[in-house]
Design a protein around this motif. Structure first.
Motif, PDB file in Angstrom:
ATOM      1  N   ASN A 172       0.811  -1.214   0.000  1.00  0.00           N
ATOM      2  CA  ASN A 172       0.000   0.000   0.000  1.00  0.00           C
ATOM      3  C   ASN A 172       0.845   1.266   0.000  1.00  0.00           C
ATOM      4  OD1 ASN A 172      -2.503  -1.334   0.013  1.00  0.00           O
ATOM      5  ND2 ASN A 172      -2.388  -1.653   2.224  1.00  0.00           N
ATOM      6  N   ILE A 173       2.022   1.210   0.631  1.00  0.00           N
ATOM      7  CA  ILE A 173       2.892   2.377   0.729  1.00  0.00           C
ATOM      8  C   ILE A 173       4.297   1.997   0.273  1.00  0.00           C
ATOM      9  CG2 ILE A 173       3.961   4.060   2.280  1.00  0.00           C
ATOM     10  CD1 ILE A 173       1.467   3.974   3.983  1.00  0.00           C
ATOM     11  N   ILE A 174       4.876   2.817  -0.580  1.00  0.00           N
ATOM     12  CA  ILE A 174       6.243   2.623  -1.038  1.00  0.00           C
ATOM     13  C   ILE A 174       7.029   3.906  -0.804  1.00  0.00           C
ATOM     14  CG2 ILE A 174       5.650   0.873  -2.756  1.00  0.00           C
ATOM     15  CD1 ILE A 174       5.816   3.095  -4.882  1.00  0.00           C
ATOM     16  N   TYR A 175       8.361   3.780  -0.890  1.00  0.00           N
ATOM     17  CA  TYR A 175       9.243   4.937  -0.784  1.00  0.00           C
ATOM     18  C   TYR A 175      10.234   4.897  -1.935  1.00  0.00           C
ATOM     19  CZ  TYR A 175       7.348   5.171   3.928  1.00  0.00           C
ATOM     20  OH  TYR A 175       6.491   5.240   4.987  1.00  0.00           O
ATOM     21  N   ASP A 176      10.561   6.062  -2.462  1.00  0.00           N
ATOM     22  CA  ASP A 176      11.555   6.102  -3.522  1.00  0.00           C
ATOM     23  C   ASP A 176      12.371   7.382  -3.447  1.00  0.00           C
ATOM     24  OD1 ASP A 176      10.204   8.188  -5.127  1.00  0.00           O
ATOM     25  OD2 ASP A 176       8.734   6.630  -5.550  1.00  0.00           O
ATOM     26  N   ILE A 177      13.418   7.421  -4.277  1.00  0.00           N
ATOM     27  CA  ILE A 177      14.301   8.585  -4.375  1.00  0.00           C
ATOM     28  C   ILE A 177      14.117   9.192  -5.758  1.00  0.00           C
ATOM     29  CG2 ILE A 177      16.689   9.390  -4.364  1.00  0.00           C
ATOM     30  CD1 ILE A 177      17.341   7.106  -2.462  1.00  0.00           C
ATOM     31  N   PRO A 178      13.484  10.364  -5.847  1.00  0.00           N
ATOM     32  CA  PRO A 178      13.346  11.032  -7.153  1.00  0.00           C
ATOM     33  C   PRO A 178      14.576  11.880  -7.459  1.00  0.00           C
ATOM     34  CG  PRO A 178      12.076  12.208  -5.494  1.00  0.00           C
ATOM     35  CD  PRO A 178      12.744  11.061  -4.789  1.00  0.00           C
ATOM     36  N   VAL A 179      15.039  11.809  -8.697  1.00  0.00           N
ATOM     37  CA  VAL A 179      16.160  12.635  -9.134  1.00  0.00           C
ATOM     38  C   VAL A 179      15.870  13.090 -10.561  1.00  0.00           C
ATOM     39  CG1 VAL A 179      17.439  10.577  -9.889  1.00  0.00           C
ATOM     40  CG2 VAL A 179      18.670  12.714  -9.484  1.00  0.00           C
ATOM     41  N   GLY A 180      16.191  14.344 -10.870  1.00  0.00           N
ATOM     42  CA  GLY A 180      15.856  14.798 -12.204  1.00  0.00           C
ATOM     43  C   GLY A 180      16.367  16.184 -12.533  1.00  0.00           C
ATOM     44  N   LEU A 181      15.932  16.664 -13.694  1.00  0.00           N
ATOM     45  CA  LEU A 181      16.304  17.964 -14.229  1.00  0.00           C
ATOM     46  C   LEU A 181      15.044  18.756 -14.560  1.00  0.00           C
ATOM     47  CD1 LEU A 181      19.068  16.969 -16.809  1.00  0.00           C
ATOM     48  CD2 LEU A 181      19.466  18.327 -14.756  1.00  0.00           C
ATOM     49  N   SER A 182      15.145  20.071 -14.462  1.00  0.00           N
ATOM     50  CA  SER A 182      14.038  20.930 -14.892  1.00  0.00           C
ATOM     51  C   SER A 182      14.610  22.156 -15.594  1.00  0.00           C
ATOM     52  CB  SER A 182      13.163  21.351 -13.712  1.00  0.00           C
ATOM     53  OG  SER A 182      13.886  22.193 -12.823  1.00  0.00           O
ATOM     54  N   TYR A 183      13.775  22.739 -16.450  1.00  0.00           N
ATOM     55  CA  TYR A 183      14.171  23.967 -17.132  1.00  0.00           C
ATOM     56  C   TYR A 183      12.963  24.905 -17.167  1.00  0.00           C
ATOM     57  CZ  TYR A 183      15.920  27.232 -20.613  1.00  0.00           C
ATOM     58  OH  TYR A 183      16.312  28.383 -21.256  1.00  0.00           O
ATOM     59  N   GLU A 184      13.196  26.163 -16.799  1.00  0.00           N
ATOM     60  CA  GLU A 184      12.128  27.161 -16.754  1.00  0.00           C
ATOM     61  C   GLU A 184      12.377  28.251 -17.791  1.00  0.00           C
ATOM     62  OE1 GLU A 184      10.052  30.371 -13.668  1.00  0.00           O
ATOM     63  OE2 GLU A 184      11.775  29.158 -13.023  1.00  0.00           O
ATOM     64  N   TRP A 185      11.329  28.575 -18.537  1.00  0.00           N
ATOM     65  CA  TRP A 185      11.375  29.668 -19.511  1.00  0.00           C
ATOM     66  C   TRP A 185      10.063  30.429 -19.433  1.00  0.00           C
ATOM     67  CZ3 TRP A 185       8.553  30.465 -24.190  1.00  0.00           C
ATOM     68  CH2 TRP A 185       9.036  31.528 -24.968  1.00  0.00           C
ATOM     69  N   ARG A 186      10.141  31.676 -18.980  1.00  0.00           N
ATOM     70  CA  ARG A 186       8.964  32.538 -18.834  1.00  0.00           C
ATOM     71  C   ARG A 186       7.860  31.847 -18.031  1.00  0.00           C
ATOM     72  NH1 ARG A 186       8.344  35.646 -24.717  1.00  0.00           N
ATOM     73  NH2 ARG A 186      10.424  36.614 -24.689  1.00  0.00           N
ATOM     74  N   ASN A 187       8.232  31.289 -16.917  1.00  0.00           N
ATOM     75  CA  ASN A 187       7.337  30.604 -15.973  1.00  0.00           C
ATOM     76  C   ASN A 187       6.826  29.257 -16.470  1.00  0.00           C
ATOM     77  OD1 ASN A 187       7.633  32.709 -14.173  1.00  0.00           O
ATOM     78  ND2 ASN A 187       5.715  33.702 -14.760  1.00  0.00           N
ATOM     79  N   ILE A 188       7.216  28.851 -17.674  1.00  0.00           N
ATOM     80  CA  ILE A 188       6.856  27.519 -18.177  1.00  0.00           C
ATOM     81  C   ILE A 188       7.935  26.541 -17.745  1.00  0.00           C
ATOM     82  CG2 ILE A 188       6.432  26.114 -20.226  1.00  0.00           C
ATOM     83  CD1 ILE A 188       5.505  28.686 -21.630  1.00  0.00           C
ATOM     84  N   MET A 189       7.520  25.440 -17.105  1.00  0.00           N
ATOM     85  CA  MET A 189       8.456  24.485 -16.516  1.00  0.00           C
ATOM     86  C   MET A 189       8.401  23.150 -17.253  1.00  0.00           C
ATOM     87  SD  MET A 189       9.807  26.066 -13.827  1.00  0.00           S
ATOM     88  CE  MET A 189      10.392  24.740 -12.796  1.00  0.00           C
ATOM     89  N   LEU A 190       9.569  22.716 -17.733  1.00  0.00           N
ATOM     90  CA  LEU A 190       9.719  21.381 -18.310  1.00  0.00           C
ATOM     91  C   LEU A 190      10.545  20.557 -17.338  1.00  0.00           C
ATOM     92  CD1 LEU A 190       9.355  19.417 -20.720  1.00  0.00           C
ATOM     93  CD2 LEU A 190      11.504  20.335 -21.634  1.00  0.00           C
ATOM     94  N   ASN A 191      10.024  19.401 -16.959  1.00  0.00           N
ATOM     95  CA  ASN A 191      10.659  18.614 -15.910  1.00  0.00           C
ATOM     96  C   ASN A 191      10.754  17.145 -16.316  1.00  0.00           C
ATOM     97  OD1 ASN A 191      11.365  18.625 -12.784  1.00  0.00           O
ATOM     98  ND2 ASN A 191      10.142  16.799 -13.190  1.00  0.00           N
ATOM     99  N   ALA A 192      11.896  16.531 -16.013  1.00  0.00           N
ATOM    100  CA  ALA A 192      12.089  15.097 -16.233  1.00  0.00           C
ATOM    101  C   ALA A 192      12.630  14.487 -14.953  1.00  0.00           C
ATOM    102  CB  ALA A 192      13.039  14.841 -17.394  1.00  0.00           C
TER     103      ALA A 192
END
Length: 233
Positions: A172-192
């Motif tokens: 029912n409950i899991i735990y994980d480690i998220p890691v990634g990159l994001s880029y913001e341009w004029r308040n628009i956010m692209l995230n992986a």
């Protein structure tokens, strides 16, 4: 992992006091796609990647010029596909859809060189909401021409779909480690983001008939790609 998660959650109000005057608290609704598969001894067939979707919102609290603390909530449809099984006149596709509500807590570090580019790392709790196994069988069969008769010379494609609730096999409950990159341009956010699961989604004890028991496990591997918009508060 539970202690670390709730300790970090408890310092959110203190972190808000440390924000840089030039940056403001913001919220970012986002949505996108997931690419996922599962791997482990609890699965008896060859796994393949499958796609799904995700949506949620992120709260960002600046700590300094280049660092922020983020949290939020996300819904994600992940799971796994399986290699298609084929015979001369039939084939079968199968997959598992697993749905989770995630609560992440991450540190976000902005690049001093490339404006808008950032990396993030943290911990995350996932609450499983459903898990279903699906199968779709396709075959070629003689066509029914009525009165319980079929034609040897007329053939048709036949499809049959099945689904089964397999939530009982998942934690029912899991735990994980998220890691990634994001880029913001004029308040628009692209995230992986890639999520590495440290408390595996499936862990089932198997009796070895008098020789003890061992656990059959399977872990989610999920990549999330989202597009959002930042609103400053």
């Amino acid at each position: 992992m539970k202690k670390i998660f709730f300790l970090l959650l408890a310092i959110l109000p203190l972190a808000a006091l440390a924000q840089n005057e030039n940056r403001r608290v913001s919220i970012e609704p986002h949505a996108g796609m997931t690419i996922s598969k599962m791997h482990g001894g609890a699965l008896t067939r060859d796994e393949t990647w499958k796609t799904g979707w995700t949506a949620g919102a992120e709260l960002e609290i600046p700590l300094s010029t280049y660092y922020s603390l983020t949290t939020g909530v996300d819904y994600a449809l992940i799971g796994t596909g399986f290699k298609e099984e084929k015979e001369q006149y039939s084939s079968a596709k199968s997959w598992i859809n697993a749905s989770y509500v995630y609560v992440p807590l991450q540190i976000k570090a902005y690049s001093p060189v490339v404006k808008g580019l950032a990396v993030h790392l943290g911990v995350e709790m996932g609450i499983m909401t459903s898990a279903k196994a699906h199968a779709e069988m396709t075959s070629i069969r003689t066509m029914d021409i009525g009165d319980g008769m079929s034609s040897y010379f007329l053939w048709e494609n036949y499809k049959d779909k099945e689904s089964e609730d397999v939530s009982g096999q998942f934690r029912n409950i899991i735990y994980d480690i998220p890691v990634g990159l994001s880029y913001e341009w004029r308040n628009i956010m692209l995230n992986a983001t890639y999520r590495y699961e440290i408390r595996q989604a499936i862990s089932q004890k198997v009796n070895n008939y008098g020789f003890g028991s061992n656990a059959m496990t399977a872990r989610n591997h999920a990549i999330l790609i989202t597009l959002g918009y930042r609103f400053k508060l």
